[in-house]
Design a protein around this motif. Structure first.
Motif: not given
Length: 884
Positions: A562-564, A594-599, A616-621
């Motif tokens: 979220a900070d990024l 933390d999958r919930a925070a990542a999604e 970033l979205a691709h990496l987190l998903s």
């Protein structure tokens, strides 16, 4: 120009002396301004130039002779700028011989009070003392110079002759016993066929020196202590003086103090003297008890056992001393060594009837190991509390600290930058915080920032450098000629860039080419750290960044997604261009476990509709980090790991980051310039969720702490606190650290072990098996491992330590029990210590079961420590099994 100044500038020392002898004091004073100006001029001349070598001796001579005051003359003679280019001592003495005795004495004593490091020539000071006829200055510098002058001759047999003719012998010898640091002269004073010790003993026998004074001085110096090897000078001298029984009896209080607190060799001598007095009936029971109280708490088991033997002899001969001595014996119940505890308990059992009631020993019995405590409970009058159910106590695992926002004002930022620069071990949190603050303030108001930083950078080497004395800034920070930047060097680069000390062309070339460094296991980590700093420096000059994307949220280097996202949104609002290296580092740091925070963060990142947001979205998903392919290899005594290629780790990242995904081999070049251990904490922050990748790259360094007696295990607690799975590499690093040569490194490994256990990430079976193999191969010494095991267990982690050793011992026991050739790699003495640590843990945590091949060792004949501790461990496991 005067004739004198011409001679000085020409470097004609002999002519300078002739001209000085013909001048009056008033005429000499007239030359002082010119001499001072020449001295100022010579300070700018490099020492290696021939001009400096030619002029300095004459200048040294003339300046000293022309000074009026004693203080000024001493300052000139001892000046650091002329220390290595001085005039001949005899010339200086001749130039000053017209002065009165009081003036010469004042100069001599001022020079003698200089520190040893000032290197004031002893012949000069002693020559002044002789001409002044004054009292000899007994200072550290004078004493060191005297010892080196007398004892530094090629023919050591001349030491005695030189001491016989020394006019101030008594005063100087007395000074030797008060010399604060023997480091400069210890090798001259230590024992030998023609040493100072033998010379002093000869002079004492001949009556030249007062023998009683030497005895008192030796004892006083040993009581005072000093350096860890100072006793090598004074203890042999004391023993060489051969004290008589009356002299020994007069110093019972001193022997007692030395036996309790002195270094081991001195304590052993004092104990031997006290033992002799005690066996001859010349010590009271009270005096023996006082000496024993301190001795029985010493760590040296040899001294403790010897004292228990002495107490046993006295108790057997004088039964009436039991009331005073048995409570002292019971103090050994708290000793860490179980054999010492058992010896003490046997003494109490043997003489218990003479004490009457043993109730007063109840407090001491509680300190015994569980097996011995149960045995002591059978003694009359001893009441032992019922054993409590064992509960493992692990220290709480450290929690990561959230970074505070960057300092609000430029003045606050400057103060924090100064603190980081002054620190020899920059932490990730403090460093990243000032890095982000510097970037923000440079973007917001660079002039205010430069003004605030003025006092901080005023004394930095690059702020005062010139081409004569320092490398050009372009060479130091650019052109790829030097290795990767360290943390302090990186901050200096940014500060120097702000002050205009580095050219834009240099910064651009540094970004393009990067550092010139060896291909070593650390190269990938150091290159990432370096690339981000060089990019920030270039952008400071050309297009300042509004903030840093990769500033971590937590002290471990982890960045909350979220900070990024919020920072990327700020970049979009400002229309700022993202730094490629800064963004890549942010992607490596962003938290994904933390999958919930990542999604949730991935959804907001897509809404930014920018390239960086999509990346970033691709990496987190995509989910968690990829598990590295690891292969175990044996290389000499070492067990090492090789890492396969991980191209998916750095996919889409800049070229400078690609080494992170490259393979790591045991055949990779091991020599490198990454000697700064403080930088390793920053490497962990490069990959805060993938500590296995960092551990593989640090593994060979950590092995050196055990195999090569090197240093470098201080990073292990940070490795344990980092994120990601703790796999083979992490556990192998801890295993080597537990067998490190230096106690500080072993303590760091114990901290890491307890952190892993506290976080529920310790694989005790894997760590134990690794330790067994490392001991078997000779990479880890069992004595060092035993010390680490005792240290860890002392925190309350007996069950954890036993679980590890339960998997270590079978490998070693099998070799010893079956007589395999590999058994030669397992020292019996060290293995006995390891078995003792295991037995203590098993007794305290109530372990039961069986260790394969342990019975074979326990069945051996004899009472060696190895066999004794094997029997003890077998008995502990068997008794607990019956109880279960």
């Amino acid at each position: 120009m005067s004739e004198l100044m011409e001679a000085v500038r020409a470097g004609r020392t002999a002519d300078t002396l002739k001209l000085l002898t013909g001048l009056t004091d008033a005429e000499r004073r007239l030359h002082l301004p010119e001499l001072k100006e020449l001295r100022k001029e010579m300070r700018a001349v490099p020492w290696w130039e021939s001009r400096s070598e030619r002029i300095s001796p004459a200048l040294h001579l003339a300046g000293a002779a022309c000074q009026t005051g004693a203080a000024a003359a001493a300052d000139w003679l001892a000046g650091a700028d002329m220390r290595w280019r001085q005039a001949p001592t005899e010339s200086v003495l001749r130039a000053l011989e017209h002065r009165d005795a009081g003036w010469l004495a004042d100069v001599a004593h001022r020079l003698a009070r200089r520190p040893v490091s000032a290197r004031v020539p002893y012949p000069l000071v002693s020559g002044l003392v002789a001409r002044a006829g004054c009292e000899v200055p007994v200072t550290d510098a004078y004493l060191v110079g005297w010892v080196q002058h007398v004892g530094g001759r090629w023919d050591e047999s001349k030491v005695l002759d030189a001491l016989r003719v020394e006019p101030h012998l008594a005063a100087l010898v007395a000074g030797l016993f008060t010399l604060s640091d023997l480091g400069e002269v210890r090798w001259l004073l230590e024992d030998g066929p023609h040493s100072w010790q033998s010379a002093l003993l000869t002079l004492a026998r001949d009556g030249v020196l007062d023998r009683a004074f030497l005895v008192d001085a030796c004892v006083a110096r040993l009581l005072r202590g000093g350096g860890p090897t100072d006793h090598r000078v004074f203890l042999p001298l004391l023993t060489g003086l051969a004290l008589g029984r009356e002299e020994e009896r007069e110093r019972v209080a001193e022997w007692t103090a030395l036996a309790r607190d002195a270094v081991s060799p001195v304590a052993g001598h004092a104990q031997a003297v006290l033992a002799s007095l005690a066996l001859d009936g010349e010590l009271t029971s009270r005096q023996l008890a006082e000496a024993s109280e301190g001795l029985l708490f010493r760590a040296e088991k040899k001294l403790v056992r010897a004292q228990l033997v002495l107490l046993g002899k006295v108790l057997a001969r004088e039964p009436g001393t039991a009331a005073e001595l048995l409570p002292v014996v019971a103090q050994a119940f708290g000793h860490e060594d179980a054999q010492v505890q058992e010896r003490a308990l046997k003494l109490v059992e043997r003489h218990a009837a003479r004490l009457g009631s043993l109730e007063e020993l109840g407090w001491a019995v509680e300190q015994l190991s569980p097996v011995l405590r149960a045995r002591a409970a059978t003694l009359p009058g001893i009441t032992v509390a019922s054993p409590e159910v064992y509960e493992e106590v692990l220290p709480p695992a450290p929690e990561p600290v959230r970074l505070r926002p960057a300092p609000e004002t430029a003045v606050e930022l400057a103060e924090e930058i100064g603190a980081v620069l002054a620190s020899a071990d920059e932490g990730v949190a403090a460093y990243e915080r000032v890095l982000d603050g510097l970037v923000r303030h440079a973007h917001r108001d660079p002039e205010a920032l430069r003004e605030a930083l003025g006092p901080v950078v005023a004394n930095r080497w690059w702020a005062t450098s010139d081409d004569t004395h320092w490398p050009r800034m372009d060479d130091m920070f650019g052109n790829g000629r030097y290795g990767a930047l360290g943390a302090g060097e990186g901050l200096d680069l940014l500060l120097a860039t702000l002050q205009g000390k580095v050219s834009t062309a240099t910064l651009l070339d540094a970004v393009r080419r990067g550092p010139n460094e060896h291909e070593c296991p650390h190269a990938g980590l150091s290159r990432v750290f370096d690339a981000r700093l060089r990019e920030v420096a270039y952008r400071l000059r050309t297009d300042p960044l509004p903030l840093l994307l990769a500033t971590p949220t937590w002290s471990t280097g982890l960045l909350e997604p979220a900070d990024l996202v919020a920072r990327l949104a700020e970049y979009r609002r400002l229309g700022a261009r993202v730094g490629a290296a800064d963004f890549a580092q942010a992607l490596l740091r962003v938290r994904t476990d933390d999958r919930a925070a990542a999604e949730e963060a991935a959804r907001h990142a897509r809404e930014l509709r920018t390239h960086e947001g999509a990346r970033l979205a691709h990496l987190l998903s995509a989910g968690g980090p990829v598990r590295p392919p690891v292969r175990r290899r044996v290389h000499g005594p070492r067990v090492l790991l090789e890492l396969g290629e991980l191209p998916e780790l750095v996919e889409g990242l800049p070229q400078e980051f690609h080494r992170l995904g490259g393979p790591v081999s045991v055949f990779t070049e091991r020599w490198c310039g990454h000697w700064d251990h403080a930088l390793r904490r920053h490497w962990l922050a490069v990959l805060p969720e993938r500590r296995e990748l960092v551990a593989v790259r640090l593994l060979h360094d950590v092995t050196a702490t055990a195999v090569d007696d090197g240093r470098g295990a201080g990073v292990l607690p940070l490795l344990a606190e980092s994120g990601g799975p703790a796999g083979e590499a992490v556990h192998l690093c801890v295993a080597y650290g537990l067998g490190a040569r230096h106690a500080e490194d072993r303590l760091a490994a114990v901290d890491a072990l307890l952190v892993l256990a506290g976080r529920g990430q310790l694989d005790a079976a894997a760590l134990g098996a690794d330790l067994g193999q490392l001991v078997r191969r000779g990479a880890v010494k069992p004595q060092r491992l035993a010390d680490s095991a005792r240290t860890a267990a002392a925190t309350g982690a007996h069950a954890t330590v036993w679980e590890i050793l339960r998997h270590t011992l079978p490998v070693l026991c099998a070799d010893l029990a079956t007589g395999r050739p590999e058994a030669s790699a397992v020292p019996a003495r060290g293995f006995g210590d390891l078995l003792a640590a295991a037995a203590d843990c098993a007794e305290r945590c109530g372990a039961h079961g069986e260790v394969p091949h342990l019975a074979g060792i326990a069945a051996r004949k004899g009472s060696s420590r190895l066999v004794t501790e094997a029997r003890r461990l077998r008995a502990a496991l068997a008794s607990q099994a019956l109880a279960a």
